[in-house]
Design a protein around this motif. Structure first.
Motif, PDB file in Angstrom:
ATOM      1  N   LEU A  65       0.823  -1.201   0.000  1.00 49.44           N
ATOM      2  CA  LEU A  65       0.000   0.000   0.000  1.00 49.44           C
ATOM      3  C   LEU A  65       0.862   1.258   0.000  1.00 49.44           C
ATOM      4  CD1 LEU A  65      -2.461  -1.085   2.824  1.00 49.44           C
ATOM      5  CD2 LEU A  65      -3.062  -0.911   0.402  1.00 49.44           C
ATOM      6  N   LEU A  66       0.337   2.326  -0.559  1.00 48.19           N
ATOM      7  CA  LEU A  66       0.926   3.646  -0.361  1.00 48.19           C
ATOM      8  C   LEU A  66       0.364   4.200   0.945  1.00 48.19           C
ATOM      9  CD1 LEU A  66       0.693   5.255  -3.927  1.00 48.19           C
ATOM     10  CD2 LEU A  66       2.440   3.713  -3.006  1.00 48.19           C
ATOM     11  N   VAL A  67       1.235   4.562   1.855  1.00 51.67           N
ATOM     12  CA  VAL A  67       0.785   5.043   3.165  1.00 51.67           C
ATOM     13  C   VAL A  67       1.458   6.375   3.474  1.00 51.67           C
ATOM     14  CG1 VAL A  67       0.288   2.754   4.061  1.00 51.67           C
ATOM     15  CG2 VAL A  67       2.572   3.704   4.362  1.00 51.67           C
ATOM     16  N   GLU A  68       0.786   7.136   4.315  1.00 49.88           N
ATOM     17  CA  GLU A  68       1.320   8.424   4.768  1.00 49.88           C
ATOM     18  C   GLU A  68       1.210   8.429   6.292  1.00 49.88           C
ATOM     19  OE1 GLU A  68       1.603  12.305   2.294  1.00 49.88           O
ATOM     20  OE2 GLU A  68      -0.425  12.127   3.068  1.00 49.88           O
ATOM     21  N   GLN A  69       2.367   8.351   6.948  1.00 53.22           N
ATOM     22  CA  GLN A  69       2.360   8.226   8.396  1.00 53.22           C
ATOM     23  C   GLN A  69       3.754   8.471   8.956  1.00 53.22           C
ATOM     24  OE1 GLN A  69       1.149   4.169   9.209  1.00 53.22           O
ATOM     25  NE2 GLN A  69       3.021   3.285   8.404  1.00 53.22           N
ATOM     26  N   VAL A  70       3.783   8.698  10.268  1.00 55.17           N
ATOM     27  CA  VAL A  70       5.027   8.670  11.027  1.00 55.17           C
ATOM     28  C   VAL A  70       5.028   7.364  11.803  1.00 55.17           C
ATOM     29  CG1 VAL A  70       6.405   9.778  12.817  1.00 55.17           C
ATOM     30  CG2 VAL A  70       5.093  11.175  11.213  1.00 55.17           C
ATOM     31  N   ARG A  71       6.147   6.633  11.765  1.00 47.01           N
ATOM     32  CA  ARG A  71       6.175   5.305  12.368  1.00 47.01           C
ATOM     33  C   ARG A  71       7.443   5.123  13.200  1.00 47.01           C
ATOM     34  NH1 ARG A  71       5.243  -0.546   9.301  1.00 47.01           N
ATOM     35  NH2 ARG A  71       6.017  -1.876  10.995  1.00 47.01           N
ATOM     36  N   ASP A 101      22.761   1.906   9.673  1.00 47.66           N
ATOM     37  CA  ASP A 101      22.747   2.644   8.413  1.00 47.66           C
ATOM     38  C   ASP A 101      21.423   3.377   8.203  1.00 47.66           C
ATOM     39  OD1 ASP A 101      25.273   1.689   7.916  1.00 47.66           O
ATOM     40  OD2 ASP A 101      24.594   0.009   6.688  1.00 47.66           O
ATOM     41  N   LEU A 102      21.478   4.429   7.388  1.00 51.80           N
ATOM     42  CA  LEU A 102      20.315   5.260   7.093  1.00 51.80           C
ATOM     43  C   LEU A 102      19.511   4.638   5.951  1.00 51.80           C
ATOM     44  CD1 LEU A 102      18.794   7.971   7.534  1.00 51.80           C
ATOM     45  CD2 LEU A 102      20.332   8.978   5.829  1.00 51.80           C
ATOM     46  N   PRO A 103      18.231   4.284   6.183  1.00 55.49           N
ATOM     47  CA  PRO A 103      17.430   3.627   5.140  1.00 55.49           C
ATOM     48  C   PRO A 103      16.473   4.580   4.417  1.00 55.49           C
ATOM     49  CG  PRO A 103      16.431   3.230   7.279  1.00 55.49           C
ATOM     50  CD  PRO A 103      17.596   4.178   7.508  1.00 55.49           C
ATOM     51  N   TYR A 104      16.291   4.313   3.125  1.00 58.12           N
ATOM     52  CA  TYR A 104      15.294   5.000   2.313  1.00 58.12           C
ATOM     53  C   TYR A 104      14.511   3.946   1.530  1.00 58.12           C
ATOM     54  CZ  TYR A 104      18.048   9.288   2.985  1.00 58.12           C
ATOM     55  OH  TYR A 104      18.720  10.349   3.529  1.00 58.12           O
ATOM     56  N   LEU A 105      13.299   4.297   1.137  1.00 61.28           N
ATOM     57  CA  LEU A 105      12.486   3.388   0.334  1.00 61.28           C
ATOM     58  C   LEU A 105      11.602   4.208  -0.598  1.00 61.28           C
ATOM     59  CD1 LEU A 105      11.457   0.445  -0.193  1.00 61.28           C
ATOM     60  CD2 LEU A 105       9.691   0.913   1.519  1.00 61.28           C
ATOM     61  N   VAL A 106      11.563   3.796  -1.851  1.00 57.71           N
ATOM     62  CA  VAL A 106      10.679   4.414  -2.841  1.00 57.71           C
ATOM     63  C   VAL A 106       9.738   3.330  -3.364  1.00 57.71           C
ATOM     64  CG1 VAL A 106      10.506   5.616  -5.050  1.00 57.71           C
ATOM     65  CG2 VAL A 106      12.411   6.115  -3.501  1.00 57.71           C
ATOM     66  N   GLY A 145      14.561   1.324  11.941  1.00 58.69           N
ATOM     67  CA  GLY A 145      14.738   1.912  10.625  1.00 58.69           C
ATOM     68  C   GLY A 145      13.507   2.602  10.075  1.00 58.69           C
ATOM     69  N   LYS A 146      12.463   2.729  10.887  1.00 61.40           N
ATOM     70  CA  LYS A 146      11.235   3.381  10.421  1.00 61.40           C
ATOM     71  C   LYS A 146      11.330   4.894  10.634  1.00 61.40           C
ATOM     72  CE  LYS A 146       9.331  -0.568   9.436  1.00 61.40           C
ATOM     73  NZ  LYS A 146      10.402  -1.483   9.855  1.00 61.40           N
ATOM     74  N   GLY A 147      10.373   5.630  10.064  1.00 61.24           N
ATOM     75  CA  GLY A 147      10.408   7.088  10.172  1.00 61.24           C
ATOM     76  C   GLY A 147       9.201   7.724   9.512  1.00 61.24           C
ATOM     77  N   LEU A 148       9.449   8.558   8.512  1.00 60.50           N
ATOM     78  CA  LEU A 148       8.398   9.332   7.846  1.00 60.50           C
ATOM     79  C   LEU A 148       8.085   8.713   6.489  1.00 60.50           C
ATOM     80  CD1 LEU A 148       6.603  11.896   7.778  1.00 60.50           C
ATOM     81  CD2 LEU A 148       8.555  13.098   6.755  1.00 60.50           C
ATOM     82  N   GLU A 149       6.788   8.484   6.231  1.00 63.22           N
ATOM     83  CA  GLU A 149       6.322   7.913   4.970  1.00 63.22           C
ATOM     84  C   GLU A 149       5.344   8.893   4.326  1.00 63.22           C
ATOM     85  OE1 GLU A 149       5.215   3.690   5.436  1.00 63.22           O
ATOM     86  OE2 GLU A 149       6.036   3.859   7.457  1.00 63.22           O
ATOM     87  N   LEU A 150       5.619   9.283   3.084  1.00 59.61           N
ATOM     88  CA  LEU A 150       4.846  10.324   2.405  1.00 59.61           C
ATOM     89  C   LEU A 150       4.399   9.856   1.029  1.00 59.61           C
ATOM     90  CD1 LEU A 150       7.128  13.395   3.234  1.00 59.61           C
ATOM     91  CD2 LEU A 150       4.933  12.846   4.305  1.00 59.61           C
ATOM     92  N   ILE A 151       3.282  10.423   0.565  1.00 62.32           N
ATOM     93  CA  ILE A 151       2.769  10.162  -0.785  1.00 62.32           C
ATOM     94  C   ILE A 151       2.878  11.464  -1.582  1.00 62.32           C
ATOM     95  CG2 ILE A 151       0.802   9.370  -2.153  1.00 62.32           C
ATOM     96  CD1 ILE A 151      -0.242   7.944   0.325  1.00 62.32           C
ATOM     97  N   PRO A 152       3.995  11.703  -2.269  1.00 63.53           N
ATOM     98  CA  PRO A 152       4.161  12.963  -2.999  1.00 63.53           C
ATOM     99  C   PRO A 152       3.383  13.017  -4.305  1.00 63.53           C
ATOM    100  CG  PRO A 152       6.085  11.574  -3.315  1.00 63.53           C
ATOM    101  CD  PRO A 152       5.198  10.855  -2.335  1.00 63.53           C
ATOM    102  N   THR A 174       3.075   7.050  -6.000  1.00 65.82           N
ATOM    103  CA  THR A 174       4.426   6.965  -5.442  1.00 65.82           C
ATOM    104  C   THR A 174       4.414   7.221  -3.949  1.00 65.82           C
ATOM    105  OG1 THR A 174       5.259   7.854  -7.534  1.00 65.82           O
ATOM    106  CG2 THR A 174       6.799   7.800  -5.690  1.00 65.82           C
ATOM    107  N   GLU A 175       5.290   6.514  -3.242  1.00 67.90           N
ATOM    108  CA  GLU A 175       5.534   6.783  -1.826  1.00 67.90           C
ATOM    109  C   GLU A 175       7.037   6.908  -1.587  1.00 67.90           C
ATOM    110  OE1 GLU A 175       5.805   4.414   2.311  1.00 67.90           O
ATOM    111  OE2 GLU A 175       3.995   3.964   1.162  1.00 67.90           O
ATOM    112  N   LEU A 176       7.405   7.824  -0.723  1.00 67.89           N
ATOM    113  CA  LEU A 176       8.799   8.010  -0.318  1.00 67.89           C
ATOM    114  C   LEU A 176       8.883   7.823   1.190  1.00 67.89           C
ATOM    115  CD1 LEU A 176      11.755   8.874  -0.783  1.00 67.89           C
ATOM    116  CD2 LEU A 176      11.006  11.249  -0.522  1.00 67.89           C
ATOM    117  N   SER A 177       9.734   6.902   1.627  1.00 72.67           N
ATOM    118  CA  SER A 177       9.931   6.641   3.054  1.00 72.67           C
ATOM    119  C   SER A 177      11.353   7.027   3.441  1.00 72.67           C
ATOM    120  CB  SER A 177       9.696   5.165   3.373  1.00 72.67           C
ATOM    121  OG  SER A 177       8.385   4.779   3.071  1.00 72.67           O
ATOM    122  N   ILE A 178      11.453   7.845   4.461  1.00 75.45           N
ATOM    123  CA  ILE A 178      12.749   8.294   4.975  1.00 75.45           C
ATOM    124  C   ILE A 178      12.874   7.746   6.388  1.00 75.45           C
ATOM    125  CG2 ILE A 178      14.233  10.265   5.467  1.00 75.45           C
ATOM    126  CD1 ILE A 178      12.430  11.877   3.524  1.00 75.45           C
TER     127      ILE A 178
END
Length: 282
Positions: free
Chosen positions: A60-66, A121-126, A87-94, A98-102
């Protein structure tokens, strides 16, 4: 006299052009952010309405802080590890597909050896959603991921190299029951003889009970190739529950989850892990 007036008009037009262009760019940027929730709400309305599992990354595309918390209570060498953030953090739907997770670099605290606590390590997800339908139109979706890690962690807590994890994910709902699954391979930018190229296959089975309760069972399988663990495979079973989305107001909510990840194969990187997860979807 007419020529002079024409030159003055041309000069005025040319001097206002950059200003008009700049105003147009600023107006476009302002409009993009002003309509952020319109786009993200439309994206969420066109897909199923399931919660993110505890371990399996949802298609799913999600928008949340985790924020997640892991407690590895036992490991083969007797070391217990606490993982802060997971490794979780901020998940956005720009954008609508598309979703970008930082993520936040996890902080790892070990009982042994001493002086090995530190950040990973610093994780990212697209995510790129390829197909989707909400409950009224089929209740399914297919999504492609690309995960990255930046080697910001210490030698003990980080991989020492950047990693790239292309992943294919899919999900299907059957009334109150849903299945979400991902398959991906991690490629390191170096250190192949140590890190290898592990293949991970995670699947979550969820069932809605009432309005907010989602008991689940996850299978978390990894097959190791090339690295120091070549030929090994491990499987964990994770019973758990996700509770949410409990509304706070019209925009924000809260979702909570907990589970117990248990090793069932002889080879394992750990024996057991307790998981707690807190999210604020918006």
């Amino acid at each position: 006299m007419l020529a002079s007036s024409a030159r003055a008009a041309d000069n005025a037009a040319s001097s206002s052009a950059p200003s008009s262009f700049g105003y147009g760019v600023l107006a476009t940027i302002e409009d993009y952010f002003a309509n952020w929730f319109v786009r993200s709400d439309a994206a969420k309305a066109s897909q199923p309405d399931w919660p993110s599992p505890l371990i399996t990354v949802t298609p799913l595309l999600v928008e949340q802080v985790r924020y997640d918390q892991y407690w590895d209570t036992q490991s083969p060498n007797g070391v217990a590890t606490d993982n802060f953030s997971g490794g979780k953090g901020l998940e956005l739907i720009p954008e609508g597909h598309t979703e970008l997770s930082i993520g936040m670099p996890p902080f790892l605290k070990r009982t042994y050896p001493r002086n090995t606590n530190g950040f990973g390590d610093l994780p990212y997800l697209v995510k790129l959603r390829l197909l989707s339908a909400n409950e009224a139109n089929g209740d399914y979706l297919v999504t492609a991921f690309m995960g990255f890690t930046v080697p910001t962690g210490s030698n003990v807590n980080g991989a020492g190299h950047a990693t790239f994890t292309p992943t294919l994910a899919a999900g299907k709902g059957f009334g109150d029951f849903d299945v979400q699954s991902t398959v991906g391979v991690t490629f390191p930018s170096g250190g192949l003889d140590r890190l290898g190229m592990p293949l991970a296959w995670n699947t979550a089975f969820q069932y809605r009970v009432g309005k907010y309760f989602w008991p689940e069972l996850e299978t978390n399988y990894t097959w190791f190739s090339y690295g120091q663990n070549t030929g090994h495979n491990q499987l964990f079973l994770t019973p758990g529950i996700v509770i949410g989305r409990i509304p706070i107001n019209d925009r924000f909510g809260v979702t909570l989850g907990t589970g117990d990840e248990i090793a069932v194969t002889r080879y394992r990187s750990m024996n057991r892990r307790w998981i707690a997860s807190a999210r604020i979807p918006f």
